[in-house]
Design a protein around this motif. Structure first.
Motif, PDB file in Angstrom:
ATOM      1  N   ASN A  21       0.825  -1.257   0.037  1.00  0.00           N
ATOM      2  CA  ASN A  21      -0.055  -0.050  -0.292  1.00  0.00           C
ATOM      3  C   ASN A  21       0.729   1.348   0.239  1.00  0.00           C
ATOM      4  O   ASN A  21       0.690   2.188  -0.739  1.00  0.00           O
ATOM      5  CB  ASN A  21      -1.021   0.081   1.130  1.00  0.00           C
ATOM      6  CG  ASN A  21      -1.449   1.387   1.227  1.00  0.00           C
ATOM      7  OD1 ASN A  21      -2.505   1.521   0.467  1.00  0.00           O
ATOM      8  ND2 ASN A  21      -1.518   1.998   2.326  1.00  0.00           N
ATOM      9  N   TYR A  22       1.987   1.374   0.719  1.00  0.00           N
ATOM     10  CA  TYR A  22       2.799   2.473   0.798  1.00  0.00           C
ATOM     11  C   TYR A  22       3.514   2.529  -0.345  1.00  0.00           C
ATOM     12  O   TYR A  22       3.504   3.792  -0.939  1.00  0.00           O
ATOM     13  CB  TYR A  22       3.942   2.275   2.134  1.00  0.00           C
ATOM     14  CG  TYR A  22       4.801   3.528   2.199  1.00  0.00           C
ATOM     15  CD1 TYR A  22       4.723   4.624   2.419  1.00  0.00           C
ATOM     16  CD2 TYR A  22       6.284   2.926   1.705  1.00  0.00           C
ATOM     17  CE1 TYR A  22       5.449   5.568   2.469  1.00  0.00           C
ATOM     18  CE2 TYR A  22       7.118   3.730   1.661  1.00  0.00           C
ATOM     19  CZ  TYR A  22       7.007   5.265   2.105  1.00  0.00           C
ATOM     20  OH  TYR A  22       7.837   6.345   1.875  1.00  0.00           O
ATOM     21  N   TRP A  25       1.353   3.921  -3.477  1.00  0.00           N
ATOM     22  CA  TRP A  25       1.074   5.283  -3.094  1.00  0.00           C
ATOM     23  C   TRP A  25       2.244   6.146  -3.322  1.00  0.00           C
ATOM     24  O   TRP A  25       2.121   7.334  -4.003  1.00  0.00           O
ATOM     25  CB  TRP A  25       0.403   5.513  -1.787  1.00  0.00           C
ATOM     26  CG  TRP A  25       0.275   7.055  -1.367  1.00  0.00           C
ATOM     27  CD1 TRP A  25      -0.703   7.551  -1.760  1.00  0.00           C
ATOM     28  CD2 TRP A  25       1.189   7.707  -0.421  1.00  0.00           C
ATOM     29  NE1 TRP A  25      -0.589   8.762  -1.300  1.00  0.00           N
ATOM     30  CE2 TRP A  25       0.525   8.900  -0.622  1.00  0.00           C
ATOM     31  CE3 TRP A  25       2.570   7.610  -0.147  1.00  0.00           C
ATOM     32  CZ2 TRP A  25       1.089  10.121  -0.032  1.00  0.00           C
ATOM     33  CZ3 TRP A  25       2.882   8.659   0.543  1.00  0.00           C
ATOM     34  CH2 TRP A  25       2.283  10.057   0.511  1.00  0.00           C
ATOM     35  N   ARG A  26       3.627   5.758  -3.200  1.00  0.00           N
ATOM     36  CA  ARG A  26       4.625   6.459  -3.454  1.00  0.00           C
ATOM     37  C   ARG A  26       4.914   6.575  -4.884  1.00  0.00           C
ATOM     38  O   ARG A  26       5.090   7.795  -5.481  1.00  0.00           O
ATOM     39  CB  ARG A  26       5.968   5.927  -2.564  1.00  0.00           C
ATOM     40  CG  ARG A  26       5.907   6.053  -1.375  1.00  0.00           C
ATOM     41  CD  ARG A  26       6.440   7.445  -0.903  1.00  0.00           C
ATOM     42  NE  ARG A  26       7.935   7.388  -1.090  1.00  0.00           N
ATOM     43  CZ  ARG A  26       8.376   8.504  -2.084  1.00  0.00           C
ATOM     44  NH1 ARG A  26       7.585   9.222  -2.839  1.00  0.00           N
ATOM     45  NH2 ARG A  26       9.746   8.279  -2.138  1.00  0.00           N
ATOM     46  N   LEU A  28       2.673   6.517  -7.432  1.00  0.00           N
ATOM     47  CA  LEU A  28       1.628   6.885  -8.011  1.00  0.00           C
ATOM     48  C   LEU A  28       0.963   8.403  -7.592  1.00  0.00           C
ATOM     49  O   LEU A  28       0.672   9.146  -8.585  1.00  0.00           O
ATOM     50  CB  LEU A  28       0.226   5.990  -7.784  1.00  0.00           C
ATOM     51  CG  LEU A  28       0.213   4.512  -8.358  1.00  0.00           C
ATOM     52  CD1 LEU A  28      -1.171   4.012  -8.075  1.00  0.00           C
ATOM     53  CD2 LEU A  28       0.364   4.599  -9.879  1.00  0.00           C
ATOM     54  N   PHE A  29       1.343   8.582  -6.271  1.00  0.00           N
ATOM     55  CA  PHE A  29       0.844   9.968  -5.812  1.00  0.00           C
ATOM     56  C   PHE A  29       2.079  10.923  -5.240  1.00  0.00           C
ATOM     57  O   PHE A  29       1.715  12.226  -5.057  1.00  0.00           O
ATOM     58  CB  PHE A  29      -0.188   9.919  -4.910  1.00  0.00           C
ATOM     59  CG  PHE A  29      -1.474   9.048  -5.496  1.00  0.00           C
ATOM     60  CD1 PHE A  29      -2.339   9.724  -6.489  1.00  0.00           C
ATOM     61  CD2 PHE A  29      -1.466   7.673  -5.194  1.00  0.00           C
ATOM     62  CE1 PHE A  29      -3.395   8.792  -6.915  1.00  0.00           C
ATOM     63  CE2 PHE A  29      -2.827   7.096  -5.478  1.00  0.00           C
ATOM     64  CZ  PHE A  29      -3.574   7.690  -6.510  1.00  0.00           C
ATOM     65  N   SER A  30       3.089  10.409  -4.987  1.00  0.00           N
ATOM     66  CA  SER A  30       4.139  11.254  -4.072  1.00  0.00           C
ATOM     67  C   SER A  30       5.459  11.459  -4.395  1.00  0.00           C
ATOM     68  O   SER A  30       6.254  12.048  -3.775  1.00  0.00           O
ATOM     69  CB  SER A  30       4.001  10.684  -2.612  1.00  0.00           C
ATOM     70  OG  SER A  30       4.904   9.674  -2.614  1.00  0.00           O
ATOM     71  N   ASP A 512      -1.215  11.849   4.851  1.00  0.00           N
ATOM     72  CA  ASP A 512      -1.177  10.582   3.811  1.00  0.00           C
ATOM     73  C   ASP A 512       0.112   9.771   4.030  1.00  0.00           C
ATOM     74  O   ASP A 512       0.298   8.483   3.961  1.00  0.00           O
ATOM     75  CB  ASP A 512      -1.484  10.898   2.329  1.00  0.00           C
ATOM     76  CG  ASP A 512      -2.847  11.373   2.221  1.00  0.00           C
ATOM     77  OD1 ASP A 512      -3.782  10.898   3.004  1.00  0.00           O
ATOM     78  OD2 ASP A 512      -3.354  12.057   1.139  1.00  0.00           O
ATOM     79  N   ARG A 516       0.533   5.849   6.088  1.00  0.00           N
ATOM     80  CA  ARG A 516       0.987   4.669   5.193  1.00  0.00           C
ATOM     81  C   ARG A 516       2.425   4.224   5.585  1.00  0.00           C
ATOM     82  O   ARG A 516       2.791   3.059   5.691  1.00  0.00           O
ATOM     83  CB  ARG A 516       0.815   4.913   3.724  1.00  0.00           C
ATOM     84  CG  ARG A 516      -0.265   5.205   3.017  1.00  0.00           C
ATOM     85  CD  ARG A 516      -0.270   5.719   1.643  1.00  0.00           C
ATOM     86  NE  ARG A 516      -1.712   5.524   1.048  1.00  0.00           N
ATOM     87  CZ  ARG A 516      -2.428   6.400   1.176  1.00  0.00           C
ATOM     88  NH1 ARG A 516      -2.478   7.727   2.093  1.00  0.00           N
ATOM     89  NH2 ARG A 516      -3.616   6.354   0.512  1.00  0.00           N
TER      90      ARG A 516
END
Length: 656
Positions: A21-22, A25-26, A28-30, A512, A516
């Motif tokens: 999950n982390y 997210w990294r 795709l989004f951060s 966020d 995560r």
């Protein structure tokens, strides 16, 4: 299923879910794309760490605690091999005497690769056998270090089982009684026991004991039938090794023959192009060679014995060569007859032999193909290509793997590929000597890492079809861990760049991010705590990061050796304490520079925060990151200053 194993599996699942999950997210989004040059390497490093965590979790999923072994067989024959090269004679004899005192019936052998007469005299005086290299190991043939030493001894002994010990690993009398019972399983090839070192203080400044590996990790691999051979303190079934040696020999020769026959078609095509229009004899010979190549390949495909195929092929090539030689002789006789006729003609005309022959005639003779040399050389090359005697090696059959400076991992992986089983017996049954200073420790770790990388490059476990996928991943997990040096560079650079110049590798340190990351880190560390069950793991975590220059050097040197044919810069680990020369700071210069950069960045970051150039969250997080890295690297200072183990005399007296 035990409660402990159930708990481990629950934590493994949580770690995997939170980690995936982390990292997703990294990606795709951060990722802070405006600073991609550090943002992308950081998320790649985090992905590496996630994969490492998943492989560790998979290893722990089937953690196997074997408990009490079965009773040993009553009539097994055992050879105890003590490998040595240049270790002090008294050190070797200490191990040999302990081996001689093993309670189970056996024969003790010292495998002296140094060929020392004084060691032989001492050993034989005490009834201990000594084996040196046979006369086949001539200077022009590779010796293959420890693997070659063991392979040589295998052909000179006959025991059903082999106990392999390094020169400094002193066995307990019960070592065979506690391990041979596992071989009641006819498919059991190897039983590995821990390596434990008696000259290591409780705080273990050089990280020698490896309690996580010689414990949960080996037990986890054992659950997947992938327990490793670690080079010493292991019992091996001779039948398994000899089957491995013969199988590998046959397989490598067959691969070589296939490769030679495939190449031969291209060689023949080039040879035909070089022939002139009048070289009909050579053309027919090459056509015959082409036919024989095809027939040899068809015979191999039908399963005809390789030795029979290559023998017949070589005999047919001899016939072809005789045909060419006969043609050459006929051409030579015709030329001599022509020369004689020209001389007679010249004499009849009142000339002086060849001196009066027309220049055009001489030019024609000089430019003529006196022999289809290209065809002859091609045929000779083909004969050599399918030669199966392996004359470049001292022994055609090499049971212990010789593709790496460490013979253990590749040998064990090959055994698993043949369907054999291995076991890890988690009981200390021998006491060894660990490195007692930083230079020696670095030499040892570099050699281990280089050997592992050589196996990865030459026999990548993920590509070994005979292994089950679980076994492939168990071997790959160990190899993967040695790539941590590159990730360490990024983990060092990221906080330094933020604190020093304000470069942010993530979009923002918002809720966020922490929601995560923090649970993943906590659960991941919880997994280590539960798995370790009281065993110290902090020292191992320190060295996995602090030795990043060693891991990088191991990767680059092994890559250069395997793919660029460069010599591998390695040395055997010394077994005696060197003379005191002071801290070897030059050996850890990269780590010292890294520590200086971390400390400097922390100071600069504090100033930047004080003047409002950094946020509280960003400054706090990266400062904590720097403190953690400094805590990791602090072990290097202790290691450089460590001057060897000083035993507690009172404790030793009480023990006696």
């Amino acid at each position: 299923m035990s409660r402990r194993l159930l708990l481990i599996r629950v934590i493994v699942v949580l770690t995997a879910v939170l980690g995936v999950n982390y990292v997703l997210w990294r990606w795709l989004f951060s990722v802070h794309w405006s600073a991609w040059w550090i943002a992308v390497p950081l998320v790649v490093a985090e992905t590496y760490s996630l994969i490492d965590s998943l492989l560790f979790g998979m290893t722990m999923w089937r953690l196997k605690e074997r408990g009490e072994p079965p009773a040993p067989p009553e009539d097994a024959t055992v050879d105890v091999f003590i490998t040595t090269y240049n270790e002090p004679i008294e050190l070797v004899m200490r191990t040999a005497r302990a081996a001689q005192a093993i309670s189970y019936p056996h024969t003790t052998w010292i495998l002296d690769d140094g060929n020392r007469d004084d060691l032989r005299a001492v050993a034989e005086a005490e009834g201990i056998g000594v084996i040196n290299r046979s006369g086949d190991w001539t200077p022009d043939r590779p010796r293959h270090a420890k693997a070659g030493n063991l392979n040589n001894a295998l052909l000179a002994t006959e025991g059903e089982f082999l106990l392999i010990l390094d020169a400094d690993q002193v066995p307990k009398p019960e070592i065979l009684d506690r391990t041979l019972g596992w071989f009641r399983d006819d498919q059991m090839a190897l039983v590995q026991t821990p390596q434990w070192f008696e000259n290591v203080p409780d705080d273990d400044p050089l990280g020698s004991q490896a309690p996580l590996f010689y414990g949960p990790i080996q037990q986890g691999k054992d659950g997947w039938n992938a327990a490793f051979f670690c080079g010493s303190n292991a019992v091996i079934r001779r039948e398994a090794l000899m089957m491995l040696g013969v199988t590998r020999y046959a397989g490598e020769v067959e691969i070589g023959v296939h490769r030679a026959l495939r190449t031969a078609k291209r060689v023949l095509a080039r040879a035909r192009k070089e022939l002139g229009p009048d070289d009909e004899t050579a053309r027919r010979a090459l056509d015959l060679v082409g036919y024989e190549i095809g027939r040899a390949r068809r015979e191999i495909a039908r399963g005809i014995a390789l030795a029979d195929v290559t023998y017949r092929f070589q005999r047919r090539m001899d016939d072809v060569r005789r045909t060419l030689v006969d043609a050459d002789l006929q051409a030579l006789q015709a030329d001599l007859a022509e020369i004689a006729a020209m001389e007679q003609q010249a004499d009849a005309q009142g000339g002086t032999g060849l001196a009066t022959i027309d220049e055009t005639t001489l030019e024609h003779m000089a430019s003529r193909d006196w022999s289809p040399l290209g065809a002859v050389e091609t045929v000779s090359a083909l004969v050599s290509a399918v030669d199966v005697d392996r004359g470049e090696e001292a022994q055609p059959v090499m049971p212990l793997a010789t593709i790496s400076v460490t013979e253990d991992m590749a040998t064990c992986m090959r055994l698993h590929g043949l369907g054999w089983r291995t076991a890890y017996h988690d009981e200390v049954l021998a006491h060894g000597l660990a490195p007692e200073d930083l230079p020696t420790m670095l030499t040892q770790r570099l050699r281990w890492a280089q050997g592992t990388m050589q196996v990865l490059f030459r026999e990548n476990p993920l590509a070994q079809r005979r292994l089950r996928w679980s076994q492939r991943l168990m071997y790959f997990a160990t190899m993967w861990s040695y790539l941590s040096g590159f990730a360490a560079l990024v983990y060092l650079a990221a906080p330094i760049l933020y604190l020093a110049v304000g470069v942010l590798p993530v979009q923002a340190y918002g809720p966020d991010f922490f929601i995560r990351l923090v649970p993943f880190l906590i659960v991941n560390q919880l997994l280590f705590v539960v798995v370790a069950a009281g065993r110290p793991t902090w020292r191992g975590q320190q060295y996995s990061l602090a030795l990043f220059p060693t891991w990088i050097k191991a990767f680059t040197s092994a890559f250069g050796n395997v793919f660029l044919r460069r010599d591998l810069d390695f040395a055997v680990t010394p077994k005696t304490r060197p003379a005191s020369t002071g801290p070897a700071w030059h050996l850890v210069r990269p780590q010292l520079w890294a520590m200086g950069a971390l400390a400097g960045a922390a100071v600069i970051g504090a100033v930047r925060y004080a003047v409002g150039q950094a946020t509280l969250v960003g400054w706090s997080l990266n400062t904590l990151w720097v403190i953690f890295d400094l805590a990791i690297f602090s072990i290097i200072i202790r290691a450089a200053r460590y001057r060897g183990f000083e035993p507690d005399l009172e404790e030793d007296h009480d023990r006696l």
